[in-house]
Design an enzyme around this catalytic site. Structure first.
Site, PDB file in Angstrom:
ATOM      1  N   ARG A  76       0.834  -1.214   0.000  1.00  0.00           N
ATOM      2  CA  ARG A  76       0.000   0.000   0.000  1.00  0.00           C
ATOM      3  C   ARG A  76       0.864   1.257   0.000  1.00  0.00           C
ATOM      4  O   ARG A  76       0.546   2.244  -0.680  1.00  0.00           O
ATOM      5  CB  ARG A  76      -0.928  -0.022   1.217  1.00  0.00           C
ATOM      6  CG  ARG A  76      -1.871   1.169   1.309  1.00  0.00           C
ATOM      7  CD  ARG A  76      -2.920   0.956   2.396  1.00  0.00           C
ATOM      8  NE  ARG A  76      -3.645   2.181   2.672  1.00  0.00           N
ATOM      9  CZ  ARG A  76      -3.616   2.845   3.829  1.00  0.00           C
ATOM     10  NH1 ARG A  76      -2.901   2.354   4.845  1.00  0.00           N
ATOM     11  NH2 ARG A  76      -4.284   3.968   3.991  1.00  0.00           N
ATOM     12  N   HIS A  80       0.448   3.855  -2.954  1.00  0.00           N
ATOM     13  CA  HIS A  80      -0.034   5.214  -2.708  1.00  0.00           C
ATOM     14  C   HIS A  80       1.043   6.262  -2.969  1.00  0.00           C
ATOM     15  O   HIS A  80       0.716   7.411  -3.284  1.00  0.00           O
ATOM     16  CB  HIS A  80      -0.579   5.330  -1.288  1.00  0.00           C
ATOM     17  CG  HIS A  80      -1.911   4.683  -1.117  1.00  0.00           C
ATOM     18  ND1 HIS A  80      -2.882   5.176  -0.274  1.00  0.00           N
ATOM     19  CD2 HIS A  80      -2.460   3.587  -1.700  1.00  0.00           C
ATOM     20  CE1 HIS A  80      -3.957   4.417  -0.335  1.00  0.00           C
ATOM     21  NE2 HIS A  80      -3.710   3.434  -1.190  1.00  0.00           N
ATOM     22  N   TRP A 225      -9.166  -9.478   2.792  1.00  0.00           N
ATOM     23  CA  TRP A 225      -9.849  -9.930   1.583  1.00  0.00           C
ATOM     24  C   TRP A 225      -9.775 -11.455   1.429  1.00  0.00           C
ATOM     25  O   TRP A 225     -10.636 -12.049   0.783  1.00  0.00           O
ATOM     26  CB  TRP A 225      -9.226  -9.283   0.357  1.00  0.00           C
ATOM     27  CG  TRP A 225      -9.523  -7.825   0.180  1.00  0.00           C
ATOM     28  CD1 TRP A 225     -10.554  -7.275  -0.548  1.00  0.00           C
ATOM     29  CD2 TRP A 225      -8.770  -6.710   0.690  1.00  0.00           C
ATOM     30  NE1 TRP A 225     -10.490  -5.902  -0.506  1.00  0.00           N
ATOM     31  CE2 TRP A 225      -9.398  -5.516   0.251  1.00  0.00           C
ATOM     32  CE3 TRP A 225      -7.623  -6.610   1.472  1.00  0.00           C
ATOM     33  CZ2 TRP A 225      -8.930  -4.247   0.563  1.00  0.00           C
ATOM     34  CZ3 TRP A 225      -7.151  -5.345   1.792  1.00  0.00           C
ATOM     35  CH2 TRP A 225      -7.799  -4.181   1.344  1.00  0.00           C
TER      36      TRP A 225
END
Length: 326
Positions: A76, A80, A225
């Site tokens: 991430r 990002h 997930w």
């Protein structure tokens, strides 16, 4: 009596359960000159840095002892850092290591990533010649590779800025939800098309959700997930197709008061509205189905798309010819 989440989902989707298989039709002010940055990149042992990052992930996971790790967080961070790219000449991207400063450090989309940046400080101290911009993106590469994913093409050469003055004025990272499947689907395409990705690459990149989880104190969403959040695989796509996903209505015996999300039959896994569009949109779903059947195809496409993402907006030093000695 229906709780708030049920009323909200009913208004938006007109149903309380959705089958997973269903389908509906600025120049940076840099602290290093290019020549200095190039010299430092050439002298840096990237494999030594990768080894240090891998050790950090392993040691941190052992200390936690709860099955979570920095793996998804580092992906991430890299994502990002790079996904702020606003298009040619419009700023953003991984160059500059701009998430160290405001406004990017305080963007809501980057909530919780201070944990990842702080965790990498000992690596920066051990390998001072690597720029923060290279370190943040390389951490995501190592996380993918060490979790069983494909080898990601990566090159050094990003440079660090002295401030966040050249960051985009607004956060251009994708939102998880825009209020309806139609609007969320269009939003996902708008964001990724801006960065030069096609539908196939969009689906491949979202496959990184095989790793990590959401936290209520960061994004507001909750849960992993997949049941193997430290393993890179095509499991995310299999679950999207094969599981039955329903709007989340409760959490730990209480009404769910967080943002709209979906859960599997066990209530232990989650999908965001932006995940669900991959099986609601026919073009996206076609790629999802391919990746369910062919993990090698997913790995190949992800490696290419992720490498492309990490290089958006970066002007790497020119490669010298073999006969050039100056």
């Amino acid at each position: 009596m229906m709780n708030t989440a049920a009323i909200r989902f009913g208004r938006r989707y007109g149903a309380t359960t959705l089958p997973a298989a269903a389908a509906t039709g600025a120049l940076l002010v840099l602290s290093l000159s290019p020549s200095v940055a190039e010299a430092k990149s050439e002298s840096l042992d990237v494999n030594a840095v990768k080894s240090s990052i891998a050790d950090l992930i392993e040691d941190d996971a052992e200390r936690r002892g709860d099955g979570t790790s920095l793996t998804g967080t580092f992906v991430r961070l890299a994502w990002h850092s790079s996904g702020s790219y606003m298009g040619a000449g419009c700023g953003g991207g991984s160059n500059g290591g701009l998430m160290r400063f405001n406004p990017e450090a305080s963007w809501g989309a980057n909530a919780g990533l201070g944990v990842a940046r702080e965790a990498l400080e000992p690596i920066k101290a051990k390998h001072p010649d690597i720029s923060y911009a290279d370190l943040y993106t390389l951490s995501g590469v190592v996380a993918v590779e060490e979790s069983g994913g494909p080898k990601i093409p990566f090159r050094l050469g990003r440079t660090d800025a002295d401030s966040g003055e050249t960051s985009p004025k607004v956060c251009g990272l994708p939102d998880a939800d825009k209020g309806s499947f139609k609007e969320t689907t269009q939003h996902v395409r708008d964001v990724f098309y801006r960065m030069g990705f096609n539908d196939n690459e969009i689906v491949a990149l979202l496959g990184a959700h095989a790793l990590g989880r959401c936290h209520t104190d960061r994004s507001g969403y909750w849960g992993p997930w997949t049941f193997a959040e430290n393993t890179f695989s095509n499991e995310y796509f299999r679950l999207l197709i094969e599981e039955r996903w329903s709007p989340k209505m409760s959490h730990n015996g209480k009404p769910w008061d967080g943002p709209d999300q979906f859960e599997d039959s066990t209530g232990k896994l989650m999908m965001l509205p932006s995940d669900m569009v991959l099986i609601q949109d026919p073009a996206f779903k076609k790629v999802v189905e391919l990746y369910v059947k062919d993990e090698d195809a997913f790995f190949k496409d992800f490696a290419s798309a992720f490498s492309k993402l990490l290089e958006l907006g970066v002007s790497f030093p020119a490669t010298k010819a073999w006969y050039q000695f100056w």
